[in-house]
Enzyme design. Structure first.
Site, mmCIF file in Angstrom:
data_model
loop_
_atom_site.group_PDB
_atom_site.id
_atom_site.type_symbol
_atom_site.label_atom_id
_atom_site.label_comp_id
_atom_site.label_asym_id
_atom_site.label_seq_id
_atom_site.Cartn_x
_atom_site.Cartn_y
_atom_site.Cartn_z
ATOM 1 N N LYS A 132 -50.976 6.636 22.559
ATOM 2 C CA LYS A 132 -49.611 6.768 22.063
ATOM 3 C C LYS A 132 -49.648 7.171 20.590
ATOM 4 O O LYS A 132 -50.575 6.822 19.870
ATOM 5 C CB LYS A 132 -48.862 5.461 22.224
ATOM 6 C CG LYS A 132 -48.664 5.071 23.681
ATOM 7 C CD LYS A 132 -47.946 3.764 23.789
ATOM 8 C CE LYS A 132 -47.758 3.230 25.172
ATOM 9 N NZ LYS A 132 -47.728 4.050 26.295
ATOM 10 N N HIS B 29 -45.309 1.851 21.387
ATOM 11 C CA HIS B 29 -45.110 2.595 20.150
ATOM 12 C C HIS B 29 -44.551 1.688 19.049
ATOM 13 O O HIS B 29 -44.707 1.954 17.874
ATOM 14 C CB HIS B 29 -44.113 3.747 20.365
ATOM 15 C CG HIS B 29 -44.626 4.814 21.261
ATOM 16 N ND1 HIS B 29 -44.392 4.823 22.605
ATOM 17 C CD2 HIS B 29 -45.362 5.912 20.996
ATOM 18 C CE1 HIS B 29 -44.952 5.887 23.143
ATOM 19 N NE2 HIS B 29 -45.537 6.571 22.188
ATOM 20 N N SER C 174 -41.698 8.314 23.611
ATOM 21 C CA SER C 174 -41.734 6.877 23.392
ATOM 22 C C SER C 174 -40.515 6.238 24.051
ATOM 23 O O SER C 174 -39.398 6.723 23.877
ATOM 24 C CB SER C 174 -41.708 6.587 21.891
ATOM 25 O OG SER C 174 -41.328 5.254 21.643
#
Length: 146
Positions: free
Chosen positions: A45, A72, A115
């Protein structure tokens, strides 16, 4: 040099208006913040973060990503970046996120996805930042989620 520039883009910093000595010092501090910090391999991520001088307009966008982040936000990526920037007299805002696939042996980076917490980053902006740190890489991006 910085004190002679008004309302122009200086490097990767957006610098509007006239400068004071304090603004120049903070602009120089902002310039020292790495544009990109990502893991050397794997799929992980990432977030695109706007870092700006507190109570000012001078800012730059940075990319941060790691395999150790399950999410995130919360204590994963943003919650580590934000306090570090605040300690430097900066404030930051997450502009979105996604994933990066990093294949260092092949010198390839792929940016994709979004995200859940922050929405999709503008991957084209992230790629420009990645190219500053990985100029000899093939770097691609897509709006695909996988």
């Amino acid at each position: 040099m910085l004190s002679t520039v008004c309302g122009r883009l200086v490097g990767s910093l957006r610098v509007p208006g006239a400068f004071t000595k304090a603004t120049v010092a903070m602009t120089e501090a902002l310039a020292k913040i790495a544009d990109v910090e990502i893991d050397p391999d794997g799929t992980f991520k990432y977030i695109l973060v706007r870092v700006k001088v507190k109570d000012g307009d001078v800012h730059k966008d940075i990319v941060r990503g790691t395999k150790s982040a399950e999410y995130h936000s919360k204590s994963d990526i943003f919650e580590k970046v934000s306090p570090a920037m605040e300690a430097l007299g900066m404030e930051c805002k997450c502009l979105g996120g996604g994933k990066i696939e990093h294949k260092s042996q092949e010198k390839k980076l792929r940016v994709f996805g979004e995200s859940t917490a922050f929405g999709k980053a503008d991957h084209s902006v992230s790629v420009v930042k990645l190219k500053t740190a990985y100029s000899d890489y093939e770097i691609t991006w897509s709006d695909d989620k996988k």
